[in-house]
Design a protein around this motif. Structure first.
Motif, PDB file in Angstrom:
ATOM      1  N   GLU A 215      -9.178  40.950 -22.388  1.00  0.00           N
ATOM      2  CA  GLU A 215      -8.244  40.494 -21.353  1.00  0.00           C
ATOM      3  C   GLU A 215      -8.301  41.469 -20.190  1.00  0.00           C
ATOM      4  O   GLU A 215      -8.107  42.668 -20.385  1.00  0.00           O
TER       5      GLU A 215
ATOM      6  N   ASP B 242      -4.903  35.833 -23.283  1.00  0.00           N
ATOM      7  CA  ASP B 242      -4.686  35.314 -21.942  1.00  0.00           C
ATOM      8  C   ASP B 242      -5.845  34.424 -21.511  1.00  0.00           C
ATOM      9  O   ASP B 242      -7.007  34.708 -21.808  1.00  0.00           O
ATOM     10  N   ASN B 243      -5.521  33.333 -20.809  1.00  0.00           N
ATOM     11  CA  ASN B 243      -6.540  32.365 -20.378  1.00  0.00           C
ATOM     12  C   ASN B 243      -7.673  32.985 -19.575  1.00  0.00           C
ATOM     13  O   ASN B 243      -8.761  32.430 -19.502  1.00  0.00           O
ATOM     14  N   SER B 244      -7.430  34.133 -18.953  1.00  0.00           N
ATOM     15  CA  SER B 244      -8.468  34.746 -18.113  1.00  0.00           C
ATOM     16  C   SER B 244      -9.381  35.689 -18.905  1.00  0.00           C
ATOM     17  O   SER B 244     -10.102  36.492 -18.322  1.00  0.00           O
ATOM     18  N   TYR B 245      -9.378  35.578 -20.250  1.00  0.00           N
ATOM     19  CA  TYR B 245     -10.204  36.456 -21.083  1.00  0.00           C
ATOM     20  C   TYR B 245     -11.693  36.286 -20.768  1.00  0.00           C
ATOM     21  O   TYR B 245     -12.131  35.285 -20.224  1.00  0.00           O
TER      22      TYR B 245
ATOM     23  N   ASN C 194      -5.038  44.028 -27.307  1.00  0.00           N
ATOM     24  CA  ASN C 194      -4.481  44.270 -25.978  1.00  0.00           C
ATOM     25  C   ASN C 194      -3.389  45.334 -26.119  1.00  0.00           C
ATOM     26  O   ASN C 194      -3.241  45.937 -27.189  1.00  0.00           O
TER      27      ASN C 194
ATOM     28  N   GLN D 129      -9.164  28.365 -26.316  1.00  0.00           N
ATOM     29  CA  GLN D 129      -8.082  29.334 -26.452  1.00  0.00           C
ATOM     30  C   GLN D 129      -8.141  29.971 -27.828  1.00  0.00           C
ATOM     31  O   GLN D 129      -8.624  29.358 -28.787  1.00  0.00           O
TER      32      GLN D 129
ATOM     33  N   ALA E 232      -4.315  39.414 -14.844  1.00  0.00           N
ATOM     34  CA  ALA E 232      -4.741  38.044 -15.179  1.00  0.00           C
ATOM     35  C   ALA E 232      -5.383  37.392 -13.959  1.00  0.00           C
ATOM     36  O   ALA E 232      -4.918  37.544 -12.838  1.00  0.00           O
TER      37      ALA E 232
END
Length: 196
Positions: free
Chosen positions: A74, A40-43, A114, A30, A78
């Motif tokens: 990002e 965001d975790n989905s980067y 972002n 992260q 997501a």
């Protein structure tokens, strides 16, 4: 919770950054770009750039260094369950280094932005290992005056301050720039017309 602050002595090198990641392969990677705000975790890691920098500072001294810039992106929507593990990030690094050997002494920067955070390059600062996450806390990059930092000068003052402070206006007359425009009859440029 384990905390590391390897950048406390200055910017982190690419070699040190990779070694730090390699010690935590099974954790989710992260990035914290502001207090309480995370990428965001989905980067995605979209690219890794190697930028050789050559500059001349205000003291007339040439400087050179290399930056390794890891760009994060990002997606607009997501992607659930897409958190990147450190091991996956290292696979991307290995893929990049097959084509582009990265200088292990290069300075690491993370590039991110972002819709709520202007794109910028930041330094990895503190690393936090907690639970199944490995968080890289990013720190701002600031401009500097190298002449002042080395105690040198870029002019006549031994302290070098004159190169880093605003010049004083010795003229009392205010100069206003003049904007010349073509007349209404010449609203388009033509070859040889002299308007461009």
């Amino acid at each position: 919770m384990n905390q590391l602050n390897p950048a406390a002595g200055g910017p982190m090198t690419w070699g040190d950054f990779k070694n730090t990641l390699a010690q935590n392969p099974d954790l989710h990677l992260q990035f914290q770009y502001e207090e309480g705000k995370f990428v965001d975790n989905s980067y995605h890691i979209t690219e890794i750039k190697q930028a050789p920098i050559v500059s001349v500072d205000c003291g007339g001294v040439m400087n050179s260094w290399t930056e390794i810039i890891v760009q994060l992106w990002e997606p607009s929507v997501a992607e659930a369950d897409r958190a990147m593990k450190v091991s996956k990030a290292l696979k991307i690094v290995n893929l990049v280094e097959k084509s582009l050997p990265l200088n292990p002494l290069g300075v690491v920067k993370i590039e991110f932005g972002n819709s709520k955070f202007d794109t910028r390059q930041m330094y990895p600062g503190e690393f936090v290992s907690e639970g199944d996450s490995f968080t890289v806390k990013l720190e701002a990059d600031f401009t500097q005056c190298k002449a002042l930092t080395r105690g040198g000068s870029c002019g006549t003052t031994p302290s070098g301050e004159e190169c880093c402070t605003p010049a004083t206006n010795t003229s009392s007359a205010k100069q206003t720039p003049v904007l010349e425009t073509a007349g209404a009859e010449n609203q388009s440029c033509t070859p040889g017309g002299g308007c461009c």
